[in-house]
Enzyme design. Structure first.
Site, PDB file in Angstrom:
ATOM      1  N   ASP A  11       0.881  -1.165   0.000  1.00  9.46           N
ATOM      2  CA  ASP A  11       0.000   0.000   0.000  1.00  9.46           C
ATOM      3  C   ASP A  11       0.923   1.220   0.000  1.00  9.46           C
ATOM      4  OD1 ASP A  11      -1.624   2.122   0.636  1.00  9.46           O
ATOM      5  OD2 ASP A  11      -2.215   1.367   2.617  1.00  9.46           O
ATOM      6  N   LYS A  73       3.048  11.080  -3.676  1.00 12.36           N
ATOM      7  CA  LYS A  73       1.892  10.482  -4.349  1.00 12.36           C
ATOM      8  C   LYS A  73       0.942  11.544  -4.908  1.00 12.36           C
ATOM      9  CE  LYS A  73      -1.660   7.055  -3.240  1.00 12.36           C
ATOM     10  NZ  LYS A  73      -2.040   6.109  -2.183  1.00 12.36           N
ATOM     11  N   GLU A 174      -7.150   0.656  -4.159  1.00 14.52           N
ATOM     12  CA  GLU A 174      -7.115   0.537  -2.689  1.00 14.52           C
ATOM     13  C   GLU A 174      -8.446   0.030  -2.108  1.00 14.52           C
ATOM     14  OE1 GLU A 174      -5.741   4.450  -1.718  1.00 14.52           O
ATOM     15  OE2 GLU A 174      -3.770   4.026  -2.565  1.00 14.52           O
ATOM     16  N   ASP A 196     -12.746   5.637   1.787  1.00 10.02           N
ATOM     17  CA  ASP A 196     -11.289   5.663   1.985  1.00 10.02           C
ATOM     18  C   ASP A 196     -10.778   7.096   1.989  1.00 10.02           C
ATOM     19  OD1 ASP A 196      -8.555   5.434   1.841  1.00 10.02           O
ATOM     20  OD2 ASP A 196      -8.508   4.148   0.086  1.00 10.02           O
TER      21      ASP A 196
END
Ligand code: AMP
Length: 595
Positions: A11, A73, A174, A196
């Site tokens: 992850d 990211k 994810e 999320d």
């Protein structure tokens, strides 16, 4: 004993990353050398040429802000001129620059690094963590990305894995990974929503789990809404108060801002357990009267008030994803919370209120994604696997056609892998080439979407406009990565590309965009289809105008516009040509009122 092929799930988070593996049939998170199950996604470049990664890098960020790279990211696979990059540029203490192909580069001394290279360092570190724990060499990995990542962001993440020396078995979403972790623990059929909210992105997905098949029904999100935005609200609140009392803006000084940022995040996390926290930052700055200190109290209610609109934004997206999945809140059997930011009580309360049920306690919000990735990695190499993943593409994919129109060829929320072919034709007589510009997004105007790449199909048979036939085939693979090919059906000439994060996209140059000599349009388009397309464009124009200047119009007119915006899309779905022509005229009339 037969050799075991070791595989891992990673992850790769905005703030923290996590690695997991299935060991002896049980998926488990692998702790790093410090004993922590997550590793900060931070890389620091030291003067002596050494690299620090994770905890060590984070710890020294305060004294080395311009060489400590965090939240990579947020930038991965982004174009330099995107709104998101512009926003990031104003908050990062390190320097980012534009590459030749419009990509984002990070400056380190006299070197310019692609963002992938920074993410690769984190992946490399996690691989080492796994090797040490498993006492074995590991090269195969499944890496996760937010469901809402577009093609460039997925490609760049895959490249980061490859730069780290990994064999990237698959890129998965994810929320889908979280659902796999849930399915592994629960072993029952259910329809679930995965909410999320991590450090930098928000996703909501609805999935159906049925007899080992994990099918994503719909997904939506916001790649620029996350925990950092909550921190920024606290930073502004503290800084404004300090400014009022001391006449000094702490946000103007890099070191003060970094300290404020750390304190804000810490306070936010503590407020997940406590009702009130005291924030103390001695010697935060030097004023006219000497050193100044910051001492303030922040309550959980303050935090909720400061961030309510951010939470509301996520709930709006939850509503639209249910509409996309064509299901009702009542059909959701369980709600999973994923991402560190969902530990904030107001978030879990608001999400529970929205769905009318408490969130599931079956999975760990910060570990489930890596666990799910490990389960999937294992199933890809284990022939006995009983799980099947059916994911969707989060954004519509299409090309630019005559007049700058975006013509979608694969609709958002289509199950991947998918392949679709459409026939296009030329716009002008004797046209020799066709420029195929590939976009991802939801606007009916191409330029408002993300340009993934373009290529020139030259040597088209010269004929009257509308005669040549060019077949464009799109496919999206199981990683969510796009491949495109174009074939001139008359000559058999074919060109295909896998869109990459920069270089190829610029080959033709965007100057062609408005040049008829390169434009294409859908072949065999009926009059009704043309009318529908026109309506789509004018409705979009009307919506934009209304959002920008609607408040200045008379109440009656506002009502009329809202009714058109509400009912218009329904007409486009239908086939009543007369009703559509009437609607077109009506839109033209109201649009004139904005002039
Ligand atoms: P992730 O990307 O899932 O690692 O999430 C990171 C985000 O979660 C960061 O913005 C953290 O500040 C936030 N976070 C972590 N722990 C907590 C907590 N206990 N309460 C509120 N936010 C948290």
């Amino acid at each position: 004993m037969a050799d075991i092929r070791r595989v891992i799930g990673i992850d790769l988070g905005t703030t923290n990353s996590c690695v997991a593996a299935v060991v002896g049939g049980y998926p488990q998170v692998i702790p790093n050398a410090h004993g922590y199950k997550t590793t900060p996604s931070v890389v620091a470049f030291m003067e002596d040429g050494k690299l620090l990664i994770g905890q060590h890098a984070k710890r020294q960020a305060l004294i080395n802000p311009s060489n400590t790279i965090y939240s990579a990211k947020r930038l991965i696979g982004r174009k330099w001129d995107s709104a998101e990059t512009k926003r990031a540029r104003s908050v990062y203490p390190f320097t980012i620059e534009a590459g030749e192909a419009g990509e984002v580069l990070i400056r380190q001394g006299d070197r310019l690094l692609p963002v992938q290279q920074v993410s690769a360092k984190i992946l490399e570190e996690l691989r080492k963590v796994a090797c040490a724990f498993l006492v074995d060499d590991v090269w195969d990995a499944v890496i996760t990305v937010p469901a809402y990542f577009n093609d460039s962001q997925r490609q760049a993440t895959k490249e980061a894995g490859e730069l780290a020396g990994l064999n990237v078995l698959r890129i998965i979403n994810e929320p889908t990974a979280a659902a796999l972790a849930y399915g592994h623990a629960q072993k029952r059929n259910a329809t679930i929503a995965v909410y999320d909210l991590g450090g930098g992105t928000f996703d909501i997905s609805v999935l159906e789990i049925k007899d080992g098949v994990f099918k994503v029904l719909a997904t939506a999100g916001d790649t620029f809404l996350g925990g950092d935005d909550f921190d920024n609200r606290i930073i502004d609140h503290l800084a404004e108060q300090f400014l009022e009392e001391n006449d000094i803006d702490l946000r103007r000084d890099r070191t003060s801002l970094q300290r404020l940022k750390d304190a804000a995040e810490q306070a936010k996390c503590e407020l997940s357990l406590l009702k009130q926290v005291r924030i103390t930052l001695p010697f935060i700055t030097q004023g006219k009267k000497g050193a100044s200190h910051l001492e303030m109290t922040l309550t959980r209610d303050d935090l909720d008030r400061l961030c309510m609109d951010l939470i509301e934004r996520t709930l709006k997206t939850c509503k639209s994803v249910l509409d996309d999945a064509k299901i009702d809140k009542a059909d959701i059997d369980d709600v999973l919370l994923v991402g560190g930011q969902t530990r904030m009580p107001r978030i879990s309360d608001s999400v529970s209120n929205f769905f009318g049920r408490s969130a599931s306690k079956q999975i760990h919000p910060e570990e489930a994604v890596a666990i799910g990735a490990a389960i999937h990695a294992d199933s890809l190499v284990e022939a006995s696997s009983e799980t099947l993943l059916l994911d969707v593409t989060p954004l519509s994919l299409g090309i630019r056609t005559a007049g700058g129109v975006f013509t979608p060829l694969i609709a958002k929320n289509s199950t991947v892998p998918i392949s679709q072919a459409h026939t296009f034709t030329t716009v002008s007589d004797q046209q020799k080439s066709a420029n195929i510009q590939v976009y991802q997004g939801e606007s009916p105007f191409a330029v408002e979407n993300e340009l993934l790449g373009e290529f020139l199909l030259s040597g088209v048979r010269q004929a009257k406009a509308g005669e040549p036939e060019i077949e464009v085939e799109f496919s999206i693979d199981a990683n969510g990565i796009v491949h495109v090919s174009a074939t001139d059906l008359d000559t058999g000439l074919e060109q295909s590309i896998t869109l990459t994060t920069g270089e190829d996209a610029d080959e033709v140059g965007y100057a062609h965009a408005d040049n008829e000599a390169f434009e294409v349009k859908l072949a065999h388009q009926s009059k009704t289809d043309e009318l529908k397309q026109e309506l789509r464009l004018s409705l979009h124009r009307l919506r934009k105008q209304y959002e920008a200047k609607g408040q200045n119009l008379a109440n009656d007119l506002q009502k009329r516009i809202l009714s058109i915006l509400d009912h218009g899309p329904g007409f486009i779905q239908g086939d009543d040509g007369n009703a559509m022509t009437k609607l077109k005229r009506e839109i033209q009339r109201v649009l004139q009122r904005f002039d």
